[in-house]
Design a protein around this motif. Structure first.
Motif, PDB file in Angstrom:
ATOM      1  N   ARG A  47     -26.606 -19.086  80.018  1.00 52.02           N
ATOM      2  CA  ARG A  47     -27.324 -18.646  81.224  1.00 52.02           C
ATOM      3  C   ARG A  47     -26.925 -19.503  82.420  1.00 52.02           C
ATOM      4  O   ARG A  47     -26.720 -18.986  83.520  1.00 52.02           O
ATOM      5  N   ALA A  48     -26.809 -20.802  82.221  1.00 47.68           N
ATOM      6  CA  ALA A  48     -26.390 -21.692  83.306  1.00 47.68           C
ATOM      7  C   ALA A  48     -24.952 -21.392  83.726  1.00 47.68           C
ATOM      8  O   ALA A  48     -24.635 -21.360  84.917  1.00 47.68           O
ATOM      9  N   TYR A  49     -24.092 -21.160  82.754  1.00 50.99           N
ATOM     10  CA  TYR A  49     -22.697 -20.812  83.047  1.00 50.99           C
ATOM     11  C   TYR A  49     -22.611 -19.503  83.830  1.00 50.99           C
ATOM     12  O   TYR A  49     -21.891 -19.397  84.823  1.00 50.99           O
ATOM     13  N   ARG A  50     -23.374 -18.511  83.396  1.00 52.58           N
ATOM     14  CA  ARG A  50     -23.361 -17.206  84.051  1.00 52.58           C
ATOM     15  C   ARG A  50     -23.872 -17.295  85.480  1.00 52.58           C
ATOM     16  O   ARG A  50     -23.416 -16.559  86.354  1.00 52.58           O
ATOM     17  N   ALA A  51     -24.811 -18.201  85.736  1.00 47.94           N
ATOM     18  CA  ALA A  51     -25.321 -18.374  87.094  1.00 47.94           C
ATOM     19  C   ALA A  51     -24.253 -18.949  88.025  1.00 47.94           C
ATOM     20  O   ALA A  51     -24.282 -18.697  89.230  1.00 47.94           O
ATOM     21  N   ARG A  52     -23.295 -19.693  87.469  1.00 53.06           N
ATOM     22  CA  ARG A  52     -22.239 -20.312  88.282  1.00 53.06           C
ATOM     23  C   ARG A  52     -21.015 -19.431  88.466  1.00 53.06           C
ATOM     24  O   ARG A  52     -20.205 -19.676  89.352  1.00 53.06           O
ATOM     25  N   THR A  53     -20.810 -18.459  87.615  1.00 53.51           N
ATOM     26  CA  THR A  53     -19.569 -17.680  87.647  1.00 53.51           C
ATOM     27  C   THR A  53     -19.844 -16.215  87.957  1.00 53.51           C
ATOM     28  O   THR A  53     -20.971 -15.759  87.937  1.00 53.51           O
ATOM     29  N   GLY A  54     -18.785 -15.465  88.207  1.00 55.86           N
ATOM     30  CA  GLY A  54     -18.900 -14.045  88.471  1.00 55.86           C
ATOM     31  C   GLY A  54     -18.888 -13.243  87.176  1.00 55.86           C
ATOM     32  O   GLY A  54     -18.569 -13.761  86.107  1.00 55.86           O
ATOM     33  N   PHE A  55     -19.232 -11.971  87.286  1.00 53.65           N
ATOM     34  CA  PHE A  55     -19.263 -11.119  86.094  1.00 53.65           C
ATOM     35  C   PHE A  55     -17.863 -10.665  85.713  1.00 53.65           C
ATOM     36  O   PHE A  55     -17.347 -11.022  84.666  1.00 53.65           O
ATOM     37  N   PHE A  57     -15.142 -10.706  88.131  1.00 53.19           N
ATOM     38  CA  PHE A  57     -14.196 -11.457  88.937  1.00 53.19           C
ATOM     39  C   PHE A  57     -14.812 -12.820  89.243  1.00 53.19           C
ATOM     40  O   PHE A  57     -16.032 -12.952  89.284  1.00 53.19           O
ATOM     41  N   PRO A  58     -14.001 -13.831  89.485  1.00 53.88           N
ATOM     42  CA  PRO A  58     -14.551 -15.161  89.781  1.00 53.88           C
ATOM     43  C   PRO A  58     -15.440 -15.131  91.017  1.00 53.88           C
ATOM     44  O   PRO A  58     -15.189 -14.385  91.956  1.00 53.88           O
ATOM     45  N   ALA A  59     -16.465 -15.936  91.000  1.00 53.90           N
ATOM     46  CA  ALA A  59     -17.343 -16.057  92.167  1.00 53.90           C
ATOM     47  C   ALA A  59     -16.717 -17.052  93.133  1.00 53.90           C
ATOM     48  O   ALA A  59     -16.444 -18.189  92.770  1.00 53.90           O
ATOM     49  N   PHE A  60     -16.481 -16.623  94.335  1.00 58.39           N
ATOM     50  CA  PHE A  60     -15.867 -17.485  95.336  1.00 58.39           C
ATOM     51  C   PHE A  60     -16.925 -17.994  96.303  1.00 58.39           C
ATOM     52  O   PHE A  60     -16.812 -17.853  97.501  1.00 58.39           O
ATOM     53  N   ARG A  61     -17.970 -18.581  95.750  1.00 55.45           N
ATOM     54  CA  ARG A  61     -19.034 -19.145  96.575  1.00 55.45           C
ATOM     55  C   ARG A  61     -18.683 -20.582  96.911  1.00 55.45           C
ATOM     56  O   ARG A  61     -18.126 -21.296  96.107  1.00 55.45           O
ATOM     57  N   ARG A  62     -19.089 -20.978  98.077  1.00 55.41           N
ATOM     58  CA  ARG A  62     -18.922 -22.381  98.428  1.00 55.41           C
ATOM     59  C   ARG A  62     -20.125 -23.133  97.898  1.00 55.41           C
ATOM     60  O   ARG A  62     -21.255 -22.768  98.149  1.00 55.41           O
ATOM     61  N   THR A  63     -19.846 -24.166  97.187  1.00 56.55           N
ATOM     62  CA  THR A  63     -20.929 -25.006  96.693  1.00 56.55           C
ATOM     63  C   THR A  63     -20.895 -26.325  97.421  1.00 56.55           C
ATOM     64  O   THR A  63     -19.826 -26.806  97.809  1.00 56.55           O
ATOM     65  N   ARG A  64     -22.042 -26.889  97.602  1.00 53.39           N
ATOM     66  CA  ARG A  64     -22.104 -28.185  98.277  1.00 53.39           C
ATOM     67  C   ARG A  64     -21.612 -29.260  97.318  1.00 53.39           C
ATOM     68  O   ARG A  64     -21.954 -29.255  96.144  1.00 53.39           O
ATOM     69  N   PRO A  65     -20.826 -30.191  97.844  1.00 55.16           N
ATOM     70  CA  PRO A  65     -20.416 -31.304  96.981  1.00 55.16           C
ATOM     71  C   PRO A  65     -21.622 -32.147  96.619  1.00 55.16           C
ATOM     72  O   PRO A  65     -22.593 -32.235  97.370  1.00 55.16           O
ATOM     73  N   ALA A  66     -21.568 -32.760  95.472  1.00 52.52           N
ATOM     74  CA  ALA A  66     -22.664 -33.604  95.030  1.00 52.52           C
ATOM     75  C   ALA A  66     -22.809 -34.795  95.967  1.00 52.52           C
ATOM     76  O   ALA A  66     -21.820 -35.366  96.430  1.00 52.52           O
ATOM     77  N   ALA A  67     -24.050 -35.143  96.243  1.00 53.75           N
ATOM     78  CA  ALA A  67     -24.299 -36.276  97.137  1.00 53.75           C
ATOM     79  C   ALA A  67     -23.906 -37.569  96.406  1.00 53.75           C
ATOM     80  O   ALA A  67     -24.165 -37.737  95.223  1.00 53.75           O
ATOM     81  N   PRO A  68     -23.254 -38.467  97.131  1.00 52.29           N
ATOM     82  CA  PRO A  68     -22.864 -39.737  96.501  1.00 52.29           C
ATOM     83  C   PRO A  68     -24.116 -40.558  96.156  1.00 52.29           C
ATOM     84  O   PRO A  68     -25.111 -40.485  96.868  1.00 52.29           O
ATOM     85  N   PRO A  69     -24.069 -41.294  95.051  1.00 51.42           N
ATOM     86  CA  PRO A  69     -25.234 -42.096  94.684  1.00 51.42           C
ATOM     87  C   PRO A  69     -25.474 -43.199  95.703  1.00 51.42           C
ATOM     88  O   PRO A  69     -24.543 -43.738  96.281  1.00 51.42           O
ATOM     89  N   GLU A  70     -26.730 -43.492  95.936  1.00 52.75           N
ATOM     90  CA  GLU A  70     -27.075 -44.518  96.919  1.00 52.75           C
ATOM     91  C   GLU A  70     -27.165 -45.880  96.306  1.00 52.75           C
ATOM     92  O   GLU A  70     -27.416 -46.137  95.233  1.00 52.75           O
TER      93      GLU A  70
END
Length: 70
Positions: A47-55, A57-70
């Motif tokens: 379910r987590a994988y499916r939320a990140r990918t397309g059905f 065709f690949p999902a070409f969504r822009r994702t925010r880069p992970a915030a650097p640890p403080e």
């Protein structure tokens, strides 16, 4: 695979191909949908994988880069 079937239709220009290939593609997509539904029922990781990918065709969504640890 879908593009290959479309190319087959265009190359042969036969009435039979115009009927059979779209039906075949519909059944492939339907089967893939059923398979994904069953996998999602059984696996939270899927379910987590499916939320990140397309059905299909690949999902070409822009994702925010992970915030650097403080």
């Amino acid at each position: 695979y879908i593009l290959l079937c479309v190319g087959l239709v265009l190359a042969n220009m036969s009435a039979a191909y115009f009927v059979l290939v779209p039906g075949h593609i519909f059944l492939l997509v339907y089967r893939a949908h059923l398979e994904e539904t069953r996998l999602a029922e059984c696996s939270p990781e899927y379910r987590a994988y499916r939320a990140r990918t397309g059905f299909l065709f690949p999902a070409f969504r822009r994702t925010r880069p992970a915030a650097p640890p403080e």
